[in-house]
Scaffold this motif. Structure first.
Motif, mmCIF file in Angstrom:
data_model
loop_
_atom_site.group_PDB
_atom_site.id
_atom_site.type_symbol
_atom_site.label_atom_id
_atom_site.label_comp_id
_atom_site.label_asym_id
_atom_site.label_seq_id
_atom_site.Cartn_x
_atom_site.Cartn_y
_atom_site.Cartn_z
ATOM 1 N N ASP A 221 0.823 -1.120 -0.111
ATOM 2 C CA ASP A 221 0.151 -0.019 -0.065
ATOM 3 C C ASP A 221 0.756 1.299 0.069
ATOM 4 O O ASP A 221 0.523 2.238 -0.520
ATOM 5 C CB ASP A 221 -1.118 -0.069 1.306
ATOM 6 N N GLU A 222 1.977 1.347 0.736
ATOM 7 C CA GLU A 222 2.838 2.539 0.983
ATOM 8 C C GLU A 222 3.929 2.916 -0.052
ATOM 9 O O GLU A 222 4.619 1.827 -0.202
ATOM 10 C CB GLU A 222 3.217 2.580 2.398
ATOM 11 N N PRO A 223 3.907 3.754 -1.010
ATOM 12 C CA PRO A 223 5.046 3.909 -1.849
ATOM 13 C C PRO A 223 6.148 4.208 -1.033
ATOM 14 O O PRO A 223 7.301 3.861 -1.603
ATOM 15 C CB PRO A 223 4.435 5.075 -2.678
ATOM 16 N N ASP A 224 6.187 4.828 0.071
ATOM 17 C CA ASP A 224 7.415 5.303 0.918
ATOM 18 C C ASP A 224 7.685 4.273 1.897
ATOM 19 O O ASP A 224 6.902 3.720 2.655
ATOM 20 C CB ASP A 224 7.288 6.500 1.796
ATOM 21 N N LEU A 225 9.067 3.810 1.867
ATOM 22 C CA LEU A 225 9.412 2.775 2.887
ATOM 23 C C LEU A 225 9.248 3.131 4.107
ATOM 24 O O LEU A 225 8.935 2.473 5.287
ATOM 25 C CB LEU A 225 10.927 2.323 2.505
ATOM 26 N N LEU A 226 9.575 4.465 4.558
ATOM 27 C CA LEU A 226 9.356 5.032 5.812
ATOM 28 C C LEU A 226 7.884 4.847 6.437
ATOM 29 O O LEU A 226 7.597 4.679 7.695
ATOM 30 C CB LEU A 226 10.013 6.407 6.127
#
Length: 412
Positions: A221-226
């Protein structure tokens, strides 16, 4: 149906006959092995030894009671029917030897009563033991199913990587523990996690299942690993106690040549360059373990590691680096990796695992997990390099600048 099986009977009748003969011999050997496994050999040897001593000494009243050792020992190795057979044999021999040695009827009756009592008690113990073993086998099968559900098997190739995994639970009977790992292909590249839950037992397994469930969902779901790490943190904050936490490394490969790493209080990965040098990917800004961010207020940072063709990355848990030998010396993972590194991750991890087991003397005292990735060298690139007699330069990813990349692997 295989081709050999399809055509063998039509063209090679002699070979078919020999296979049948070999098959009958194999079946006979299997039946003999099964019979030998079910035969209480050691209890029968004990009974035979008592009989030989009695025949040599002739003092039956002294040696005949020792025949009860046969059925008592059979209870630890045989099924109830085997115990009853050994007990019946011991009783028959006691009658024969007692009559031969002239043992008084009262004493012989007492010996027979003791043999019958020991045999019945041993048969009951054997029944209880087999029931416990069946329950243990069922529990082990459930543990194996739970392990496959929790730590899903990882194929040898995921995305652009060759992959190998080794996992050893400290409690070998449990099959699972507090270490966790996962590697999934996502729309944002291959993403992976390896971690270690504080504590042991079922609570640690439950926490590991929670972390893996959140990671597998957030990774898609999340494009950013953070943001993936933040979702895991929020979930743990709602479900963990104040003194519980999880150390973890979360990594992603969003584009060629670029590996992103977020280290949350975990052991630093090891970067193996194509040249064979090994460097530790130490965090530039150390972050607390997952579940403790609210106590420290610190947030994890994203590191970027250039990963070229032929490079490898080893993720592991502290059960590997904290494994001690009899002299209380820790296992030197970096040196072991440098010794055994190869182009096949499975071969590398097999050698590392064998060396680790030898280091600790065959039994680990903590869960240990190893996850090794290798970026293979393209065939065209390898052929061009071999033809030129040197190493070809790897161009930087489009749209990236040298200032955007923080080299974490150390000098080559």
């Amino acid at each position: 149906m295989s081709r050999a099986r399809e055509h063998g009977g039509e063209h090679w009748p002699k070979r078919t006959f020999r296979n049948r003969d070999a098959g009958s011999w194999a079946a006979a050997r299997k039946r003999a092995a099964h019979l030998a496994f079910g035969t209480p050999v050691l209890p029968l040897l004990v009974v035979a030894l008592v009989v030989l001593v009695d025949l040599a000494g002739g003092a039956g009243v002294i040696w005949l009671p020792l025949l009860a050792a046969g059925p008592a020992l059979a209870a630890t190795t045989s099924r109830p029917c085997g115990v009853l057979c050994v007990g019946s044999l011991a009783a028959a021999l006691s009658v024969v030897l007692g009559t031969r040695d002239g043992v008084p009827g009262g004493q012989l009756t007492a010996v027979l009563s003791a043999l019958v009592a020991v045999t019945l008690a041993s048969a009951l113990a054997s029944v209880l033991r087999w029931r416990r073993e069946r329950v243990l086998a069922a529990v082990r099968s459930v543990a194996e199913a739970a392990q496959h559900a929790l730590l899903a098997p990882i194929p040898s190739s995921v995305g652009p990587f060759q992959v190998a995994v080794r996992y050893s639970a400290a409690a070998a009977e449990a099959r699972i523990g507090g270490d966790l790992y996962a590697l999934v292909p996502t729309p944002y590249g291959v993403r992976m996690i390896i971690g270690d839950v504080r504590g042991k037992g079922l609570p640690a397994v439950g926490t590991a299942a929670l972390v893996l469930g959140v990671f597998r969902e957030a990774a898609y779901d999340e494009p950013d690993l953070l943001d993936v790490v933040a979702r895991i943190e929020r979930s743990l904050a709602r479900n963990l106690g104040y003194d519980d936490f999880v150390t973890a490394v979360v990594a992603g490969y969003p584009e060629p040549g670029r590996l992103e790493v977020v280290n949350c209080g975990h052991a630093p990965p090891l970067h193996v360059r194509a040249s064979g040098s090994v460097a530790s990917v130490d965090p530039v800004n150390p972050a607390p373990p997952l579940g403790l961010r609210a106590l420290t207020g610190e947030t994890p940072s994203l590191q970027v590691l250039p990963l070229a063709d032929g490079d490898q990355l080893l993720l592991y848990t502290d059960g590997v680096t904290e494994a001690r030998d009899h002299g209380r010396r820790f296992y030197a993972l970096a040196e072991g990796l440098a010794r055994h590194v190869s182009d096949e991750p499975a071969t590398t991890l097999a050698a590392l695992d064998a060396e680790l087991q030898a280091h600790v003397g065959g039994r680990l005292h903590d869960d240990a997990a190893l996850l090794l990735l290798r970026k293979p060298v393209p065939v065209e690139h390898a052929s061009a390099t071999a033809a030129s007699g040197g190493s070809a330069a790897v161009p930087a990813p489009p749209g990236r600048h040298a200032a955007d990349v923080v080299c974490c692997g150390g000098p080559e």
